[in-house]
Design a protein around this motif. Structure first.
Motif, mmCIF file in Angstrom:
data_model
loop_
_atom_site.group_PDB
_atom_site.id
_atom_site.type_symbol
_atom_site.label_atom_id
_atom_site.label_comp_id
_atom_site.label_asym_id
_atom_site.label_seq_id
_atom_site.Cartn_x
_atom_site.Cartn_y
_atom_site.Cartn_z
ATOM 1 N N HIS A 148 62.069 5.807 33.127
ATOM 2 C CA HIS A 148 61.789 4.988 31.971
ATOM 3 C C HIS A 148 62.771 5.309 30.824
ATOM 4 N N THR A 149 63.948 5.832 31.165
ATOM 5 C CA THR A 149 65.154 6.233 30.383
ATOM 6 C C THR A 149 64.535 7.249 28.982
ATOM 7 N N ALA A 150 63.596 7.930 29.222
ATOM 8 C CA ALA A 150 63.080 8.912 28.468
ATOM 9 C C ALA A 150 63.552 10.312 28.446
ATOM 10 N N LYS A 151 63.493 11.222 27.545
ATOM 11 C CA LYS A 151 63.740 12.518 27.740
ATOM 12 C C LYS A 151 62.671 13.377 28.434
ATOM 13 N N TYR A 152 61.430 13.108 27.950
ATOM 14 C CA TYR A 152 60.565 14.023 28.462
ATOM 15 C C TYR A 152 59.187 13.299 28.867
ATOM 16 N N ALA A 153 58.419 13.608 29.943
ATOM 17 C CA ALA A 153 57.162 13.084 30.160
ATOM 18 C C ALA A 153 56.232 14.250 30.562
ATOM 19 N N LYS B 20 54.764 4.569 12.911
ATOM 20 C CA LYS B 20 55.299 5.102 14.146
ATOM 21 C C LYS B 20 54.835 3.951 15.059
ATOM 22 N N VAL B 21 55.461 4.002 16.267
ATOM 23 C CA VAL B 21 55.149 3.201 17.438
ATOM 24 C C VAL B 21 54.564 3.727 18.690
ATOM 25 N N ILE B 22 53.470 3.488 19.087
ATOM 26 C CA ILE B 22 53.028 3.971 20.482
ATOM 27 C C ILE B 22 53.054 2.800 21.422
ATOM 28 N N GLU B 23 53.967 2.645 22.359
ATOM 29 C CA GLU B 23 53.803 1.778 23.278
ATOM 30 C C GLU B 23 52.689 1.981 24.596
ATOM 31 N N ASP B 24 51.648 1.060 24.570
ATOM 32 C CA ASP B 24 50.586 1.105 25.693
ATOM 33 C C ASP B 24 51.392 0.498 26.831
ATOM 34 N N CYS B 25 51.838 1.299 27.787
ATOM 35 C CA CYS B 25 52.557 0.695 28.851
ATOM 36 C C CYS B 25 51.422 0.899 30.211
ATOM 37 N N ALA B 26 50.605 0.700 30.230
ATOM 38 C CA ALA B 26 49.438 0.739 31.427
ATOM 39 C C ALA B 26 49.868 -0.438 32.365
ATOM 40 N N HIS B 27 50.274 -1.337 31.878
ATOM 41 C CA HIS B 27 50.653 -2.515 32.820
ATOM 42 C C HIS B 27 52.400 -2.707 33.319
ATOM 43 N N ALA B 28 53.035 -1.279 32.645
ATOM 44 C CA ALA B 28 54.378 -1.837 32.646
ATOM 45 C C ALA B 28 55.233 -0.722 33.416
ATOM 46 N N HIS B 29 54.846 -0.136 34.224
ATOM 47 C CA HIS B 29 55.640 0.917 34.894
ATOM 48 C C HIS B 29 57.133 0.216 35.658
ATOM 49 N N GLY B 30 57.859 1.047 35.236
ATOM 50 C CA GLY B 30 59.278 0.685 35.708
ATOM 51 C C GLY B 30 59.778 -0.364 35.117
ATOM 52 N N GLY B 31 59.277 -1.098 33.993
ATOM 53 C CA GLY B 31 59.604 -2.231 33.199
ATOM 54 C C GLY B 31 60.766 -1.606 32.226
ATOM 55 N N MET B 32 61.746 -2.777 32.058
ATOM 56 C CA MET B 32 62.679 -2.669 31.034
ATOM 57 C C MET B 32 63.051 -3.607 30.170
ATOM 58 N N TRP B 33 63.098 -3.353 28.841
ATOM 59 C CA TRP B 33 63.707 -4.239 27.840
ATOM 60 C C TRP B 33 65.019 -3.785 27.246
ATOM 61 N N ARG B 34 65.859 -4.961 27.638
ATOM 62 C CA ARG B 34 67.254 -4.598 27.013
ATOM 63 C C ARG B 34 67.675 -3.264 27.705
ATOM 64 N N GLY B 35 67.293 -3.116 28.932
ATOM 65 C CA GLY B 35 67.918 -1.927 29.580
ATOM 66 C C GLY B 35 67.245 -0.577 29.447
ATOM 67 N N LYS B 36 66.423 -0.620 28.417
ATOM 68 C CA LYS B 36 65.779 0.717 27.972
ATOM 69 C C LYS B 36 64.222 0.465 28.848
ATOM 70 N N GLY B 37 63.850 1.706 29.106
ATOM 71 C CA GLY B 37 62.553 1.821 29.905
ATOM 72 C C GLY B 37 61.263 1.574 28.902
ATOM 73 N N ALA B 38 60.505 1.012 29.736
ATOM 74 C CA ALA B 38 58.969 0.867 28.810
ATOM 75 C C ALA B 38 58.503 2.287 28.307
ATOM 76 N N GLY B 39 58.124 2.128 27.183
ATOM 77 C CA GLY B 39 57.562 3.559 26.545
ATOM 78 C C GLY B 39 58.551 4.273 25.816
ATOM 79 N N SER B 40 59.962 3.983 26.189
ATOM 80 C CA SER B 40 61.009 4.846 25.763
ATOM 81 C C SER B 40 61.296 4.266 24.216
ATOM 82 N N MET B 41 61.271 3.130 23.982
ATOM 83 C CA MET B 41 61.638 2.715 22.490
ATOM 84 C C MET B 41 60.990 3.016 21.404
ATOM 85 N N GLY B 42 59.282 3.104 21.421
ATOM 86 C CA GLY B 42 58.754 3.471 20.405
ATOM 87 C C GLY B 42 58.757 5.087 20.238
ATOM 88 N N ASP B 43 57.895 5.767 19.458
ATOM 89 C CA ASP B 43 57.952 7.132 19.365
ATOM 90 C C ASP B 43 57.505 7.734 20.865
#
Ligand SMILES: Cc1ncc(COP(=O)(O)O)c(C=O)c1O
Length: 432
Positions: free
Chosen positions: A61-66, A165-188
């Motif tokens: 998901h192109t994020a640093k931490y999970a 702040k932005v929290i993305e609820d990605c309960a439906h979006a595993h593996g999805g990408m928006w403009r090449g960025k992983g779901a959940g990685s764009m908000g806080d």
């Protein structure tokens, strides 16, 4: 095409579709590994499988931490804590979603503020957010619902302009990408669920992702009974709880995540074929494509049914008839949360609803979201994602059944049937 199954004809599809959840030898091997170790729980923290999974999940998901947690609801709750939501703060959320999106807002004694959805995507309508902002607003909680993303470009712009702040609820979006960025990685932070119906699952489970180490440290302390986080650079000491994911569940998630790209490709191919079979069908509409979604992650296929183009036969009858043709699907899959029987909110349980007000906020009756109403009660038809994990013949069966029901729509006029009665009820209230 023959008489509809709901009025006594032959069902179009008599064999089952792909079932879900799905497992292979890999899950078995991973579970055995846990079973034969002495480390079954989430302590010592993090477990071997939880740590390996978190690393991969963040990368995907192109994020640093999970951090894995025990449910998606808790993932949202921990994310709210991480951004410092305090009692009485307001959090903007879409009206049309699962109750679990907003339950955590109440749980931290904050106030959910419902905003209508965009009819093109069924996700939070970014154009309406600014009208809902008050001095108490602290965060936006978009949901990437069904098979689309909330408009993250606009949401991030608004958040920046209003210091939210932005929290993305990605309960439906595993593996999805928006403009090449992983779901959940764009908000806080991003919050995921691994409950049984989800695109990867451990039966129950969840995860939080972020690029912000301080947030990750708070999440880790919060879900690990307040203990110091793994890095502990910010030295937060908070009251926390045991919301850890056990190792059996974490172990199952590894192979599920490995299989996600393969499943995503099959689903995407089949959904494309499905669309080629149903587009331009009178009475049926598709959600608008969005080229900014650069990797699809459809939790379900969501289409629209237009009763006025179908002799005013209500959606409940159309969906009931499709089900009897052997096609698993649902119409009243979600309701505007504030109308749902699963949201019987009593303001005395959530004191922030009363603070500083003459009368407590009456969340159940103070909102009107016509687009959420339209999707919930008239238009949306949801097909579970696993129907699209099989062959193209499976997909043809779904499309053929839609065409069959539409061509026999007259048979549904005024019809009474348990499947139709059930479709008029929310999922929690149906007769079994
Ligand atoms: C959109 C959405 N948000 C949040 C959740 C909560 O996840 P969980 O059921 O794992 O607590 C779900 C789960 O169904 C969901 O669909």
């Amino acid at each position: 095409m023959g008489k509809l199954a709901i009025t006594g004809g032959e069902p179009l599809r008599k064999t089952p579709f792909t079932t879900w959840p799905m497992s292979t030898k890999e899950e078995l091997r991973a579970i055995e590994d846990v079973l034969t170790s002495s480390k079954w729980g989430g302590q010592p923290f993090p477990g071997k499988h939880a740590q390996a999974f978190a690393k991969k999940f963040a990368e995907v998901h192109t994020a640093k931490y999970a951090q894995s947690v025990n449910t998606g609801t808790v993932a949202i709750q921990a994310a709210l804590k991480a951004i410092g939501i305090r009692p009485g703060d307001e959090v903007i959320a879409p009206a049309y979603t699962w109750e679990g999106t907003v339950g955590p807002v109440l749980l931290v004694n904050a106030v959910p503020v419902f905003v209508d959805i965009d009819p093109d995507t069924y996700c939070l309508d970014a154009k309406l957010i600014e009208k809902a902002i008050t001095p108490k607003t602290k965060a936006i909680l978009p949901v990437h619902l069904g098979m689309r993303f909330a408009d993250m470009d606009e949401i991030l712009r608004i958040a920046k302009a209003h210091n939210l702040k932005v929290i993305e609820d990605c309960a439906h979006a595993h593996g999805g990408m928006w403009r090449g960025k992983g779901a959940g990685s764009m908000g806080d932070l991003g919050a995921f669920s691994f409950q049984s119906s989800k695109l990867i699952t451990s039966g129950e489970g969840g995860a939080v992702i972020t690029n912000n180490l301080e947030y990750m440290e708070i999440v880790q302390s919060y879900i690990n009974a307040g203990r110091a986080s793994l890095t502990d650079q910010y030295h937060h000491r908070i009251v926390g709880f045991n919301y850890r994911l056990g190792e059996f569940q974490a172990a199952v998630l590894g192979p599920q995540l490995d299989r996600l790209p393969e499943h995503a490709a099959i689903r995407e191919r089949n959904m494309r074929h499905f669309e080629s079979r149903i587009k331009n069908t009178p009475g049926i509409g598709l959600l608008k494509p969005d080229p900014r979604i650069t990797r699809q992650a459809p939790y379900g296929y969501v289409m629209k049914y237009f009763a006025p183009q179908c002799k005013d036969v209500p959606r409940a009858a159309f969906v009931g008839a499709l089900q009897l043709e052997g096609i698993p699907c649902d119409g009243l899959f979600y309701e505007p949360v504030y109308k749902s029987s699963l949201f019987p909110v009593d303001s005395s349980d959530f004191p922030a609803l009363s603070w500083g007000r003459e009368k407590p906020l009456d969340l159940r009756n103070m909102y009107s979201c016509p687009e959420a109403d339209r999707a919930a009660y008239h238009e949306a038809v949801w097909f579970p994602h696993q129907l699209f994990l099989g062959s193209s013949e499976d997909v043809d069966a779904i499309a053929d059944a839609i065409h069959k029901v539409l061509s026999g729509i007259e048979e549904l006029r005024g019809l009474d049937h348990k499947a139709i009665r059930n479709q008029r009820l929310g999922r929690a209230d149906r007769e079994s």
